[in-house]
Scaffold this active site. Sequence first.
Site, PDB file in Angstrom:
ATOM      1  N   CYS A 122      -0.378  11.746   0.081  1.00  0.00           N
ATOM      2  CA  CYS A 122      -0.740  10.369  -0.256  1.00  0.00           C
ATOM      3  C   CYS A 122      -1.959  10.269  -1.159  1.00  0.00           C
ATOM      4  O   CYS A 122      -2.210   9.210  -1.740  1.00  0.00           O
ATOM      5  CB  CYS A 122      -0.962   9.566   1.023  1.00  0.00           C
ATOM      6  N   HIS A 255      -4.864   3.386  -0.781  1.00  0.00           N
ATOM      7  CA  HIS A 255      -3.541   3.856  -0.380  1.00  0.00           C
ATOM      8  C   HIS A 255      -2.987   2.898   0.664  1.00  0.00           C
ATOM      9  O   HIS A 255      -3.670   2.539   1.626  1.00  0.00           O
ATOM     10  CB  HIS A 255      -3.652   5.273   0.193  1.00  0.00           C
ATOM     11  N   ASN A 285       4.592   2.425   3.344  1.00  0.00           N
ATOM     12  CA  ASN A 285       3.790   3.540   2.836  1.00  0.00           C
ATOM     13  C   ASN A 285       4.668   4.363   1.897  1.00  0.00           C
ATOM     14  O   ASN A 285       5.590   5.038   2.336  1.00  0.00           O
ATOM     15  CB  ASN A 285       3.308   4.390   4.011  1.00  0.00           C
TER      16      ASN A 285
END
EC number: 2.3.1.180
Length: 328
Positions: A122, A255, A285
Amino acid sequence: MTFFSKITGTGSFLPPKRVTNQDLTAQLAANGIETSDEWIFSRSGISARHYAEPAVLSSDLAVEAARRALDAAGLQANDIDLIILATSTPDFLGGFPSTACVVQNKLGITNGAAAVDVQAVCSGFIYAMAMADSMIKTGAHKNALIIGAEVFSRILNFEDRTTCVLFGDGAGAIVMSQSTEPGVLATKLHADGSQSHVLCVPATVNAGVVNGSAFLYMDGKAVFKLAVSALEKVANEVLEIAGLDATEIDWLVPHQANIRIMQSTAKKMNMPMDKLVVTVDQHGNTSAASIPLALDVAVRDGRIQKGQTVMLEGVGGGFTWGAAIVRM
């Protein structure tokens, strides 16, 4: 001569298939797994996510996002001389040929532009940005295409409601170009391999056989604790490098993992919540794609404007984390 790097275009792409919490709840119920819209949203802030169709690869999503970024930058594909693509779900097992090379071919770039994948989960997009910034500042490259692209739905265990409800597919891209004025003001990267076990896909391949689980595993409590601490520290570090105070940041684009982590970071920076760019509610996500996706949304809806100062930050498996401050 002093060179700087600057973001000159953004783009993003989501696969058409939108999966709401209600859709996912019904799918899981068919497998005997109980959950609900309220259970998912209250823990993550997620209401929906997008899934790619089976034949669609990370490179396909990346190409669409890249075309939009190129268009925004006013460049042609062959103006690009560097491609750095962040992904944890590459087109090919083993990661080669790199998805960046596949994207180069699909975009029709024939000038021999360098192309490479980055694997920092990520945080991958921040890592890719930092690398491109350094390479542009040396004068080695003029126009870089930085992409985050994921098809995380391929590695989700739909019998584990603690993870499968969190992730989605998508791609985001930026063009970073050589500039006479500062654009990327500061970057900072970190990793701690001793925490690699808290977020991983614990499988290996030997003689064509997969050993271990090929599904994503996450220790949610450990990740939450690490993420909150790491993001606060790296935010302060990158502010110090840039010589800025948190009050000088116009927008925070973190993020998009969990709304509570994002809000905690903004609160510790004393940043108003209306300066926090949030797309996790609709995208879930999307790992390395989440930051460029969120950035593009905020640029295109007019929130982020030219001349404003933006902090981007991410944290992911590895354990990796990093941040960048850019002047748009």
